[in-house]
Design a protein around this motif. Structure first.
Motif, PDB file in Angstrom:
ATOM      1  N   PRO A  94     -44.271  -5.195 -20.589  1.00  0.00           N
ATOM      2  CA  PRO A  94     -44.628  -3.771 -20.547  1.00  0.00           C
ATOM      3  C   PRO A  94     -45.875  -3.612 -19.676  1.00  0.00           C
ATOM      4  O   PRO A  94     -46.686  -4.536 -19.576  1.00  0.00           O
ATOM      5  N   SER A  95     -46.001  -2.478 -19.026  1.00  0.00           N
ATOM      6  CA  SER A  95     -47.112  -2.306 -18.088  1.00  0.00           C
ATOM      7  C   SER A  95     -47.602  -0.865 -18.113  1.00  0.00           C
ATOM      8  O   SER A  95     -47.102  -0.023 -18.859  1.00  0.00           O
ATOM      9  N   GLY A  96     -48.577  -0.598 -17.253  1.00  0.00           N
ATOM     10  CA  GLY A  96     -49.145   0.742 -17.160  1.00  0.00           C
ATOM     11  C   GLY A  96     -50.600   0.739 -17.571  1.00  0.00           C
ATOM     12  O   GLY A  96     -51.145  -0.294 -17.995  1.00  0.00           O
ATOM     13  N   PRO A  97     -51.274   1.887 -17.458  1.00  0.00           N
ATOM     14  CA  PRO A  97     -52.663   1.971 -17.914  1.00  0.00           C
ATOM     15  C   PRO A  97     -52.773   1.534 -19.372  1.00  0.00           C
ATOM     16  O   PRO A  97     -51.887   1.811 -20.182  1.00  0.00           O
ATOM     17  N   TYR A  98     -53.847   0.866 -19.708  1.00  0.00           N
ATOM     18  CA  TYR A  98     -54.000   0.278 -21.036  1.00  0.00           C
ATOM     19  C   TYR A  98     -53.826   1.310 -22.152  1.00  0.00           C
ATOM     20  O   TYR A  98     -53.232   1.020 -23.197  1.00  0.00           O
ATOM     21  N   LEU A  99     -54.300   2.525 -21.935  1.00  0.00           N
ATOM     22  CA  LEU A  99     -54.211   3.556 -22.968  1.00  0.00           C
ATOM     23  C   LEU A  99     -52.920   4.370 -22.887  1.00  0.00           C
ATOM     24  O   LEU A  99     -52.733   5.308 -23.656  1.00  0.00           O
ATOM     25  N   THR A 105     -46.576  -1.390 -28.695  1.00  0.00           N
ATOM     26  CA  THR A 105     -45.901  -1.983 -27.535  1.00  0.00           C
ATOM     27  C   THR A 105     -46.642  -3.224 -27.065  1.00  0.00           C
ATOM     28  O   THR A 105     -46.044  -4.258 -26.775  1.00  0.00           O
ATOM     29  N   TRP A 106     -47.967  -3.115 -26.995  1.00  0.00           N
ATOM     30  CA  TRP A 106     -48.774  -4.273 -26.602  1.00  0.00           C
ATOM     31  C   TRP A 106     -48.654  -5.383 -27.654  1.00  0.00           C
ATOM     32  O   TRP A 106     -48.584  -6.566 -27.304  1.00  0.00           O
ATOM     33  N   SER A 111     -46.627 -10.752 -29.539  1.00  0.00           N
ATOM     34  CA  SER A 111     -45.809 -11.494 -30.497  1.00  0.00           C
ATOM     35  C   SER A 111     -44.764 -12.362 -29.797  1.00  0.00           C
ATOM     36  O   SER A 111     -44.500 -13.489 -30.227  1.00  0.00           O
ATOM     37  N   ILE A 112     -44.164 -11.853 -28.711  1.00  0.00           N
ATOM     38  CA  ILE A 112     -43.128 -12.604 -28.002  1.00  0.00           C
ATOM     39  C   ILE A 112     -43.723 -13.592 -26.999  1.00  0.00           C
ATOM     40  O   ILE A 112     -43.305 -14.750 -26.926  1.00  0.00           O
ATOM     41  N   ALA A 156     -53.217 -10.901 -20.340  1.00  0.00           N
ATOM     42  CA  ALA A 156     -53.843 -11.579 -21.478  1.00  0.00           C
ATOM     43  C   ALA A 156     -52.895 -12.593 -22.101  1.00  0.00           C
ATOM     44  O   ALA A 156     -53.288 -13.724 -22.415  1.00  0.00           O
ATOM     45  N   THR A 157     -51.623 -12.197 -22.262  1.00  0.00           N
ATOM     46  CA  THR A 157     -50.664 -13.119 -22.878  1.00  0.00           C
ATOM     47  C   THR A 157     -50.405 -14.333 -21.990  1.00  0.00           C
ATOM     48  O   THR A 157     -50.284 -15.458 -22.490  1.00  0.00           O
ATOM     49  N   LYS A 158     -50.333 -14.114 -20.695  1.00  0.00           N
ATOM     50  CA  LYS A 158     -50.037 -15.240 -19.806  1.00  0.00           C
ATOM     51  C   LYS A 158     -51.258 -16.137 -19.606  1.00  0.00           C
ATOM     52  O   LYS A 158     -51.112 -17.351 -19.392  1.00  0.00           O
ATOM     53  N   HIS A 159     -52.478 -15.565 -19.680  1.00  0.00           N
ATOM     54  CA  HIS A 159     -53.670 -16.410 -19.717  1.00  0.00           C
ATOM     55  C   HIS A 159     -53.630 -17.299 -20.957  1.00  0.00           C
ATOM     56  O   HIS A 159     -54.005 -18.479 -20.908  1.00  0.00           O
ATOM     57  N   ALA A 160     -53.170 -16.738 -22.068  1.00  0.00           N
ATOM     58  CA  ALA A 160     -53.056 -17.513 -23.301  1.00  0.00           C
ATOM     59  C   ALA A 160     -52.064 -18.658 -23.137  1.00  0.00           C
ATOM     60  O   ALA A 160     -52.306 -19.780 -23.594  1.00  0.00           O
ATOM     61  N   VAL A 161     -50.939 -18.384 -22.486  1.00  0.00           N
ATOM     62  CA  VAL A 161     -49.931 -19.427 -22.262  1.00  0.00           C
ATOM     63  C   VAL A 161     -50.503 -20.547 -21.394  1.00  0.00           C
ATOM     64  O   VAL A 161     -50.288 -21.734 -21.668  1.00  0.00           O
TER      65      VAL A 161
END
Length: 271
Positions: A94-99, A105-106, A111-112, A156-161
């Protein structure tokens, strides 16, 4: 590691990179345990793998639910199956401005993309360690090396990976289990529908990523950038000149396409 005769567990096996990975591993002589949110998503993958003379074992699992992951690994054990290679491919973007998105959704992306990867790996490691040689491949992204607008949570999720994979590779360095993480640019799959690319993130074909996955297993590679030339602009330049790299990315609208696409959850991902 020789792939022929091995069994590979691949998440997101119903389409895109995951489906193609199943087929290419089968061409290399491997049997496949395919994971997707519904078994019917993998019908075509199963047909193509079996046409190559290899076995395909489909399992349904909602990777956003930890209890589903527990059940999945237990069921594989009940079915007396084992595997030598784990490919954590499933992910959402999912993408777009953070707010712009509801935070749920984030949370679904986290979670995935993170929780499922780390939990499935945790549950599968004892199985992998039981073999003479085994391997884990985690699908990260160039977004796991350089965060940018429109991809705040995805980055953020891919930095975590990336961090998880680097640390796990170090921890398992003297063991029988290798760890690789693949960092591709934008790949021509459904995930990038409606997203305009930039010079920083050219579009590549899924087969390029899949070839990188197989090579990483065979050679026990750590981090793999696809294409490799992106290492300069995504890793080296930001490390040497962080403020300049940030200014350049903003001015060249490196990820403006993700910001404007403002993508929510995919249709087959339950809210």
């Amino acid at each position: 590691m020789d792939i022929s005769g091995k069994t590979v567990l691949i998440t997101g096996a119903g389409m895109g990179i995951g489906a193609l990975a199943c087929i290419e591993f089968a061409k290399a002589g491997a049997n496949i345990i395919g994971i997707d949110i519904q078994k019917k998503e993998m019908n075509e993958t199963k047909k193509q793998v079996e046409a190559l003379g290899r076995k395909f074992f489909p399992y349904a699992c909602d990777l956003s639910r930890p209890d589903n992951i527990d059940t999945l690994v237990r069921q594989i054990g009940y079915d007396k199956l084992t595997f030598h290679i784990l490919v954590n491919n499933a992910g959402i973007a999912p993408s777009g401005p953070y707010l712009s998105q509801n935070f749920s959704t984030w949370e679904k992306a986290i979670s995935i993309n993170v929780n499922a990867v780390t939990k499935l790996t945790y549950l599968c490691l004892p199985i992998l360690k039981s073999h003479q040689k085994a391997h884990i491949v985690n699908l990260a992204s160039v977004a796991g090396k350089f965060g940018s607008e429109g991809t705040v949570i995805y980055s953020a999720t891919k930095h975590a990976v990336v961090g998880f994979s680097q640390a796990l590779r170090m921890e398992l360095y003297d063991s029988n289990v290798g760890v690789s993480w693949i960092c591709p640019t934008m790949v021509k799959t459904r995930m990038i529908d409606g997203v305009k690319p930039s010079v920083f993130t050219p579009i590549i074909e899924p087969i390029q990523v899949v070839k990188a996955i197989l090579a990483a297993v065979r050679k026990n590679q750590g981090e793999v950038m696809v294409p490799s030339r992106l290492r300069f602009s995504i890793v080296i330049l930001p490390a040497l000149f962080p403020e300049f790299a940030l200014w350049l990315a903003v001015k060249m609208k490196a990820s403006k396409g993700w910001l404007l696409a403002n993508k929510g959850l995919e249709k087959n991902i339950p809210k």
